[in-house]
Write a protein that holds these residues in place. Structure first.
Motif, PDB file in Angstrom:
ATOM      1  N   PHE A 191       0.843  -1.210   0.000  1.00  0.00           N
ATOM      2  CA  PHE A 191       0.000   0.000   0.000  1.00  0.00           C
ATOM      3  C   PHE A 191       0.871   1.251   0.000  1.00  0.00           C
ATOM      4  O   PHE A 191       1.835   1.352   0.753  1.00  0.00           O
ATOM      5  CB  PHE A 191      -0.907   0.017   1.240  1.00  0.00           C
ATOM      6  CG  PHE A 191      -1.877  -1.124   1.235  1.00  0.00           C
ATOM      7  CD1 PHE A 191      -3.090  -1.020   0.579  1.00  0.00           C
ATOM      8  CD2 PHE A 191      -1.540  -2.330   1.841  1.00  0.00           C
ATOM      9  CE1 PHE A 191      -3.963  -2.106   0.529  1.00  0.00           C
ATOM     10  CE2 PHE A 191      -2.410  -3.418   1.797  1.00  0.00           C
ATOM     11  CZ  PHE A 191      -3.625  -3.307   1.136  1.00  0.00           C
ATOM     12  N   LYS A 192       0.487   2.180  -0.890  1.00  0.00           N
ATOM     13  CA  LYS A 192       1.098   3.520  -0.845  1.00  0.00           C
ATOM     14  C   LYS A 192       0.073   4.429  -0.177  1.00  0.00           C
ATOM     15  O   LYS A 192      -1.077   4.516  -0.643  1.00  0.00           O
ATOM     16  CB  LYS A 192       1.428   3.997  -2.251  1.00  0.00           C
ATOM     17  CG  LYS A 192       1.743   5.486  -2.327  1.00  0.00           C
ATOM     18  CD  LYS A 192       2.579   5.806  -3.533  1.00  0.00           C
ATOM     19  CE  LYS A 192       1.873   6.715  -4.517  1.00  0.00           C
ATOM     20  NZ  LYS A 192       2.778   7.110  -5.612  1.00  0.00           N
ATOM     21  N   VAL A 193       0.490   5.100   0.877  1.00  0.00           N
ATOM     22  CA  VAL A 193      -0.442   5.912   1.658  1.00  0.00           C
ATOM     23  C   VAL A 193      -0.199   7.387   1.339  1.00  0.00           C
ATOM     24  O   VAL A 193       0.919   7.888   1.467  1.00  0.00           O
ATOM     25  CB  VAL A 193      -0.230   5.666   3.175  1.00  0.00           C
ATOM     26  CG1 VAL A 193      -1.342   6.341   3.974  1.00  0.00           C
ATOM     27  CG2 VAL A 193      -0.170   4.169   3.472  1.00  0.00           C
ATOM     28  N   LEU A 201       5.006   5.884   1.714  1.00  0.00           N
ATOM     29  CA  LEU A 201       4.285   7.161   1.813  1.00  0.00           C
ATOM     30  C   LEU A 201       4.464   7.994   0.556  1.00  0.00           C
ATOM     31  O   LEU A 201       5.490   7.913  -0.109  1.00  0.00           O
ATOM     32  CB  LEU A 201       4.827   7.982   2.989  1.00  0.00           C
ATOM     33  CG  LEU A 201       4.964   7.288   4.340  1.00  0.00           C
ATOM     34  CD1 LEU A 201       5.553   8.269   5.354  1.00  0.00           C
ATOM     35  CD2 LEU A 201       3.598   6.791   4.820  1.00  0.00           C
ATOM     36  N   ASP A 202       3.466   8.834   0.269  1.00  0.00           N
ATOM     37  CA  ASP A 202       3.594   9.835  -0.799  1.00  0.00           C
ATOM     38  C   ASP A 202       2.919  11.112  -0.318  1.00  0.00           C
ATOM     39  O   ASP A 202       1.699  11.146  -0.128  1.00  0.00           O
ATOM     40  CB  ASP A 202       2.917   9.334  -2.085  1.00  0.00           C
ATOM     41  CG  ASP A 202       3.119  10.307  -3.254  1.00  0.00           C
ATOM     42  OD1 ASP A 202       3.734  11.375  -3.042  1.00  0.00           O
ATOM     43  OD2 ASP A 202       2.656   9.989  -4.361  1.00  0.00           O
ATOM     44  N   ALA A 203       3.720  12.180  -0.104  1.00  0.00           N
ATOM     45  CA  ALA A 203       3.159  13.441   0.414  1.00  0.00           C
ATOM     46  C   ALA A 203       2.859  14.447  -0.693  1.00  0.00           C
ATOM     47  O   ALA A 203       2.374  15.554  -0.397  1.00  0.00           O
ATOM     48  CB  ALA A 203       4.112  14.063   1.438  1.00  0.00           C
ATOM     49  N   PHE A 217       9.605   6.993   0.851  1.00  0.00           N
ATOM     50  CA  PHE A 217       8.882   8.243   1.116  1.00  0.00           C
ATOM     51  C   PHE A 217       8.969   9.067  -0.174  1.00  0.00           C
ATOM     52  O   PHE A 217      10.045   9.534  -0.551  1.00  0.00           O
ATOM     53  CB  PHE A 217       9.547   8.970   2.296  1.00  0.00           C
ATOM     54  CG  PHE A 217       8.738  10.074   2.916  1.00  0.00           C
ATOM     55  CD1 PHE A 217       7.541  10.509   2.351  1.00  0.00           C
ATOM     56  CD2 PHE A 217       9.171  10.677   4.095  1.00  0.00           C
ATOM     57  CE1 PHE A 217       6.803  11.522   2.937  1.00  0.00           C
ATOM     58  CE2 PHE A 217       8.441  11.691   4.697  1.00  0.00           C
ATOM     59  CZ  PHE A 217       7.255  12.114   4.108  1.00  0.00           C
ATOM     60  N   GLU A 218       7.806   9.210  -0.851  1.00  0.00           N
ATOM     61  CA  GLU A 218       7.772   9.873  -2.163  1.00  0.00           C
ATOM     62  C   GLU A 218       7.422  11.359  -1.988  1.00  0.00           C
ATOM     63  O   GLU A 218       6.509  11.689  -1.222  1.00  0.00           O
ATOM     64  CB  GLU A 218       6.701   9.155  -2.997  1.00  0.00           C
ATOM     65  CG  GLU A 218       6.671   9.491  -4.466  1.00  0.00           C
ATOM     66  CD  GLU A 218       5.796   8.476  -5.219  1.00  0.00           C
ATOM     67  OE1 GLU A 218       6.039   7.253  -5.104  1.00  0.00           O
ATOM     68  OE2 GLU A 218       4.846   8.911  -5.895  1.00  0.00           O
ATOM     69  N   GLU A 219       8.099  12.198  -2.727  1.00  0.00           N
ATOM     70  CA  GLU A 219       7.856  13.654  -2.767  1.00  0.00           C
ATOM     71  C   GLU A 219       7.390  14.209  -1.413  1.00  0.00           C
ATOM     72  O   GLU A 219       6.296  14.764  -1.283  1.00  0.00           O
ATOM     73  CB  GLU A 219       6.822  13.999  -3.847  1.00  0.00           C
ATOM     74  CG  GLU A 219       7.235  13.604  -5.255  1.00  0.00           C
ATOM     75  CD  GLU A 219       8.412  14.383  -5.853  1.00  0.00           C
ATOM     76  OE1 GLU A 219       9.037  15.187  -5.140  1.00  0.00           O
ATOM     77  OE2 GLU A 219       8.689  14.178  -7.041  1.00  0.00           O
ATOM     78  N   ALA A 231      11.595  10.354  -6.044  1.00  0.00           N
ATOM     79  CA  ALA A 231      11.156  11.483  -6.872  1.00  0.00           C
ATOM     80  C   ALA A 231      10.060  10.993  -7.806  1.00  0.00           C
ATOM     81  O   ALA A 231      10.219   9.973  -8.476  1.00  0.00           O
ATOM     82  CB  ALA A 231      12.326  12.019  -7.686  1.00  0.00           C
ATOM     83  N   ASP A 232       8.945  11.721  -7.836  1.00  0.00           N
ATOM     84  CA  ASP A 232       7.851  11.388  -8.765  1.00  0.00           C
ATOM     85  C   ASP A 232       7.632  12.597  -9.666  1.00  0.00           C
ATOM     86  O   ASP A 232       8.279  12.752 -10.698  1.00  0.00           O
ATOM     87  CB  ASP A 232       6.597  10.998  -7.967  1.00  0.00           C
ATOM     88  CG  ASP A 232       5.375  10.794  -8.850  1.00  0.00           C
ATOM     89  OD1 ASP A 232       5.536  10.716 -10.084  1.00  0.00           O
ATOM     90  OD2 ASP A 232       4.235  10.724  -8.328  1.00  0.00           O
ATOM     91  N   GLU A 233       6.767  13.539  -9.247  1.00  0.00           N
ATOM     92  CA  GLU A 233       6.483  14.688 -10.127  1.00  0.00           C
ATOM     93  C   GLU A 233       7.677  15.627 -10.291  1.00  0.00           C
ATOM     94  O   GLU A 233       7.686  16.440 -11.221  1.00  0.00           O
ATOM     95  CB  GLU A 233       5.232  15.453  -9.663  1.00  0.00           C
ATOM     96  CG  GLU A 233       5.233  15.957  -8.232  1.00  0.00           C
ATOM     97  CD  GLU A 233       4.548  14.980  -7.285  1.00  0.00           C
ATOM     98  OE1 GLU A 233       4.758  13.765  -7.421  1.00  0.00           O
ATOM     99  OE2 GLU A 233       3.807  15.451  -6.394  1.00  0.00           O
TER     100      GLU A 233
END
Ligand code: MUC
Ligand code: MG
Length: 366
Positions: free
Chosen positions: A159-161, A190-192, A216-218, A241-243
Motif C-alpha cells: 500500500f502507498k499511503v 508514503l507519498d506526500a 517516502f515519495e515527494e 522522486a515522482d512529479e
C-alpha cells in the motif's frame, strides 16, 4: 508503413470514489484517447491523462499540442523510426503526458505490425506484477477498512499511503493504525505530493521510525533545494522522486544533485522509450524504482504492466496498478483484473488494448 492520421478524443468518466491527495483531488477522469492510424490499416492507441496540478497540461493543451505540433511531424513517418519520432517530439519542451501517449501508441503499432506483444519486444522478463494499492486521504478507520478489503478480496499486500496533511500527527496516527491492523509483512510506503516542508517530513520520519515504512515519495517540494537535500541526506529510507522528475533529464539532475534517492517511473509521462532510459539510469546507479500510477485508467494501467513486467529492475517491487478500481467505468473492451494480488501483462500483439466503441461514444465529450 506510414502514419496517416492522429486522432485525439477527450472523454469523461466519473470516479466511483474521488481520490484526494496533498496536491489535488480527482472526481472525474478527464483524459484524451489517442489513436494513431497507418496506411497498413493498423490503429495504435494510448490513454493520455492531463494533470494540471502536476505537469500543467489540460485536456485542451493536450489536444492542441498533439493536433497542432506533433501530428504534422508524425504524419508520413514510419512508426518503426522511433528515434526520428522522438527527435521531432523533443523540439517542444514539456507536454510530457502527450509525448508519453504518442510513444505508447507508436509501440502499439510496432507490436501489431510484428504480431508480437510489446511486453516481449521490450524485454519479456516476467508475465505479471504484484500490485500496490494507493490509499487517498480518508479518515483512519475508513483507510484501514479499505486496505483490509484489498488484502482479503484481491490478495494485495502493498500500500502507498497518501500523506502530507497538517498537523503531521494526523498522518502519524493513520500509518500507525495501518501497520497495526495489516501486520508486519505488508509493504507500506508514503507519498506526500509536496504537501509538507522538509522539517515536517523529518518529523514524520522520526515519529514513524520502527513502522518499517519502505519509501517516502515527494515529501516536500524538490524546488526547496536546501531543505530537500538535507532531508534526503538524513533519511533512513529512500526518498522517491515522482512529479519532480517528469523526464530523463530531470531524473538525472535530481539524483546527481541529491534531491532524491529512488525514482518513480510512470509510463503515462515517459512512455516506454524514455521510461527504459530512466530505468537503465536507475539500475546503473543502484537505485530502487517504483512503477507509479498517474491515476491511470485500465488502458493506462495496461501500459504500466506491459513495461514494468518487461524488465527485472522494474519488477522488484509491487507496482501501483489499482487506481482504476476507483473509476466507475473504462473504455476498454475486456476488463483488467487483479488475481491473487497480481496483474498480468497482455499477450495479444501490440499493447493489447481494444476499445469498446459503444463506451467511447457514450463518454466522449467532443
Ligand atoms: C502519485 O503518485 O502522486 C497523484 C498526483 C499525481 O501526479 O499522481 C498521482 C499519484
Ligand atoms: Mg506520487
Amino acid at each position: 508503413m506510414k502514419i496517416t492520421e492522429v486522432e485525439t478524443i477527450p472523454y469523461r468518466i466519473p470516479m466511483r470514489k474521488p481520490l484526494r491527495f496533498a496536491s489535488g483531488e480527482v472526481h472525474d477522469i478527464e483524459h484524451v484517447l489517442l489513436r494513431i492510424r497507418t496506411d497498413a490499416g493498423l490503429v495504435g492507441c494510448a490513454d493520455i491523462p492531463p494533470r494540471p496540478y502536476t505537469y500543467g497540461e489540460t485536456l485542451d493543451s493536450v489536444i492542441g499540442v498533439v493536433g497542432g505540433i506533433f501530428a504534422p511531424a508524425l504524419i508520413g513517418t514510419d512508426p518503426l523510426d522511433r528515434a526520428r519520432i522522438h527527435a521531432a517530439l523533443g523540439r517542444t519542451v514539456g507536454n510530457q503526458t502527450a509525448k508519453g501517449g504518442i510513444d505508447i501508441a507508436v509501440w502499439d503499432l510496432i507490436g501489431q505490425a510484428l504480431n508480437t506483444p510489446v511486453h516481449r519486444l521490450l524485454g519479456g522478463y516476467c508475465d505479471s506484477l504484484a500490485v500496490t494499492h494507493m490509499i487517498g486521504f480518508s479518515p483512519t478507520e475508513a483507510a484501514v477498512e479499505e486496505a483490509q478489503r484489498f488484502v482479503a478480496d484481491l490478495g494485495v499486500r502493498a500500500f502507498k499511503v497518501k500523506v502530507g496533511r497538517r498537523p503531521v500527527s494526523l498522518d502519524v496516527e493513520l500509518v500507525t493504525a495501518l501497520r497495526e491492523h495489516l501486520g508486519d509483512d505488508v509493504l507500506l510506503y508514503l507519498d506526500a505530493n509536496r504537501g509538507w516542508t522538509a522539517t515536517e517530513a523529518a518529523q514524520m520520519l522520526a515519529a514513524t521510525e520502527g513502522l518499517d515504512l519502505r519509501f517516502f515519495e515527494e515529501p516536500n517540494d524538490a524546488a526547496e533545494v536546501l531543505g530537500r537535500r538535507r532531508l534526503v541526506a538524513a533519511s533512513p529510507i529512500p526518498i522517491v522522486a515522482d512529479e519532480s522528475t517528469p523526464d530523463l533529464g530531470a531524473a538525472a539532475r535530481e539524483i546527481h544533485t541529491g534531491g532524491a534517492s529512488a525514482l518513480s517511473i510512470k509510463t503515462a509521462r515517459t512512455g516506454f522509450t524514455e521510461s527504459q532510459k530512466v530505468l537503465a539510469f536507475a539500475e546503473a546507479l543502484g537505485l530502487d524504482v517504483l512503477m507509479g500510477n498517474q491515476i491511470d485508467t485500465q488502458l493506462g494501467s495496461i501500459a504500466t504492466v506491459t513495461f514494468g513486467a518487461a524488465f527485472e529492475h522494474s519488477s522488484r517491487y509491487p507496482a501501483e496498478l489499482s487506481n482504476f478500481l476507483d473509476m466507475s467505468d473504462d473504455l476498454i473492451a475486456s476488463p483488467l483484473e487483479i488475481v491473487d494480488g497480481r496483474v498480468f501483462a497482455p499477450t495479444a500483439p501490440g499493447v493489447g488494448t481494444i476499445i469498446d466503441e459503444e463506451k467511447l461514444a457514450h463518454y466522449r465529450i467532443d
